[in-house]
Design a protein around this motif. Sequence first.
Motif, mmCIF file in Angstrom:
data_model
loop_
_atom_site.group_PDB
_atom_site.id
_atom_site.type_symbol
_atom_site.label_atom_id
_atom_site.label_comp_id
_atom_site.label_asym_id
_atom_site.label_seq_id
_atom_site.Cartn_x
_atom_site.Cartn_y
_atom_site.Cartn_z
ATOM 1 N N SER A 172 0.822 -1.203 0.000
ATOM 2 C CA SER A 172 0.000 0.000 0.000
ATOM 3 C C SER A 172 0.857 1.255 0.000
ATOM 4 O O SER A 172 0.523 2.253 -0.655
ATOM 5 N N PHE A 216 0.237 3.666 -3.057
ATOM 6 C CA PHE A 216 -0.343 4.972 -2.730
ATOM 7 C C PHE A 216 0.585 6.123 -3.115
ATOM 8 O O PHE A 216 0.140 7.133 -3.652
ATOM 9 N N ILE A 261 -0.567 8.975 -5.681
ATOM 10 C CA ILE A 261 -0.689 10.345 -5.178
ATOM 11 C C ILE A 261 0.473 11.206 -5.659
ATOM 12 O O ILE A 261 0.286 12.344 -6.104
ATOM 13 N N MET A 284 -7.268 13.156 -3.911
ATOM 14 C CA MET A 284 -6.834 11.834 -3.464
ATOM 15 C C MET A 284 -6.518 11.829 -1.979
ATOM 16 O O MET A 284 -6.838 10.869 -1.270
ATOM 17 N N MET A 298 -8.810 9.043 -0.297
ATOM 18 C CA MET A 298 -8.151 7.744 -0.217
ATOM 19 C C MET A 298 -8.287 7.056 1.144
ATOM 20 O O MET A 298 -8.619 5.863 1.191
ATOM 21 N N PRO A 299 -8.057 7.743 2.283
ATOM 22 C CA PRO A 299 -8.203 7.024 3.559
ATOM 23 C C PRO A 299 -9.622 6.499 3.787
ATOM 24 O O PRO A 299 -9.791 5.370 4.266
ATOM 25 N N ALA A 339 -10.233 3.575 1.379
ATOM 26 C CA ALA A 339 -9.513 2.392 1.848
ATOM 27 C C ALA A 339 -10.234 1.748 3.027
ATOM 28 O O ALA A 339 -10.344 0.517 3.110
ATOM 29 N N ASP A 395 -11.254 3.745 -4.836
ATOM 30 C CA ASP A 395 -10.369 3.303 -3.761
ATOM 31 C C ASP A 395 -10.949 2.117 -3.000
ATOM 32 O O ASP A 395 -10.227 1.175 -2.658
ATOM 33 N N CYS A 400 -9.203 -1.645 -2.734
ATOM 34 C CA CYS A 400 -8.802 -2.136 -1.412
ATOM 35 C C CYS A 400 -9.616 -3.355 -1.007
ATOM 36 O O CYS A 400 -9.100 -4.248 -0.313
ATOM 37 N N THR A 436 -1.636 2.660 6.873
ATOM 38 C CA THR A 436 -0.715 3.238 5.897
ATOM 39 C C THR A 436 -1.375 4.373 5.138
ATOM 40 O O THR A 436 -0.763 5.429 4.915
ATOM 41 N N ALA A 437 -2.636 4.184 4.728
ATOM 42 C CA ALA A 437 -3.348 5.227 3.990
ATOM 43 C C ALA A 437 -3.489 6.493 4.826
ATOM 44 O O ALA A 437 -3.238 7.608 4.335
ATOM 45 N N THR A 467 -1.231 9.928 3.905
ATOM 46 C CA THR A 467 -1.953 11.130 3.498
ATOM 47 C C THR A 467 -1.777 12.250 4.510
ATOM 48 O O THR A 467 -1.664 13.426 4.135
#
Length: 325
Positions: free
Chosen positions: A205, A209, A213, A222, A226-227, A230, A280, A284, A311-312, A316
């Motif tokens: 990831s 990512f 990004i 994004m 994204m979070p 995800a 996303d 995921c 990680t997301a 971010t």
Amino acid sequence: MNPASPWTLRALQLFSAAAISLVVAVQLGLHNPFWAAMPVWVVAQPNRQDLLLRGTLRVLGTAIGAAIGWWALTALPDPTARIAVLTVTVALGTALTYWIGTAYSYGILLAAITIAVVLIPAMDHPVDAAALALDRIRCTMIGVIAVTVITFLFTPRRRERLPPRIAPPWRIVLRQGLLGAAAGLLAGLLLRHLGGPAGIASALSLCIFILIIGSARNPTPMLTYMPTGASIGVLAALAYRGLDLALPDPAGLALGLALPFLAAGAILRSRARTAPLGLDSNMCFLLTAEAGTAGHGFSAHLQGGVALVLTAFCLTALLRRLPAA
């Protein structure tokens, strides 16, 4: 719901393409059949020219990345050398895709992502390098063919000309490459020290990512979506795996259970308001759930899913604090 509404028709197309891709990959006995549904969500485009270009670049980029990944696994047995390859390819992939800044950067992006997808699992446990690389190529071709055939006639041609490419300053290109290098190196170190499902998910990831990004000229959307996307995808994956464990286990249950989740993902991806979350969350979900397969046990999927979401959020949050490019 109006069955003739554009987003409903689009959702039906995307669901059909994703479901057919997954079913075909499972029936062919591919080791990671969920890879086949992934191209559907990103190759489908509003314009026919972009649909064909994306499909072509996805296949070419995947083939090149799989070949490089196979070479690294067969020619470089030293883990440190493999981490170096991962670091360099993520750095170059991020910098080059940002520098190109048009639809043509997609092939390079997919090559770099595929190298990470092939390398990272093999850096944690022994795999058949050739089989893994070929599996990735076959799945990609299945998904690209399915989404192209199903959506082509419903996708209009673009009549207006695309805006001219704007070359970014080299200092920004270099900065993006350095971000990619840092992420690739950290991914390799995390994999070495954590290992297992959490280590693999964190490393994968992190590389994917940052490539997505870091290569975007305007990453703000994004960083926002994204979070959350995800998190939705991982929660759906854990629900899928929980149901798979709780229900009787006739042949084909894992495949059949995946279809309602693909349908929900197609709805999210087809509506303008939820399309970024849909992209996303679908990716995921497929990655965490390993949809259509027997899986690796709920604990492994839970560890991988938590690592992916963490990680997301961490990546971010860090990128938001950096000065704008």
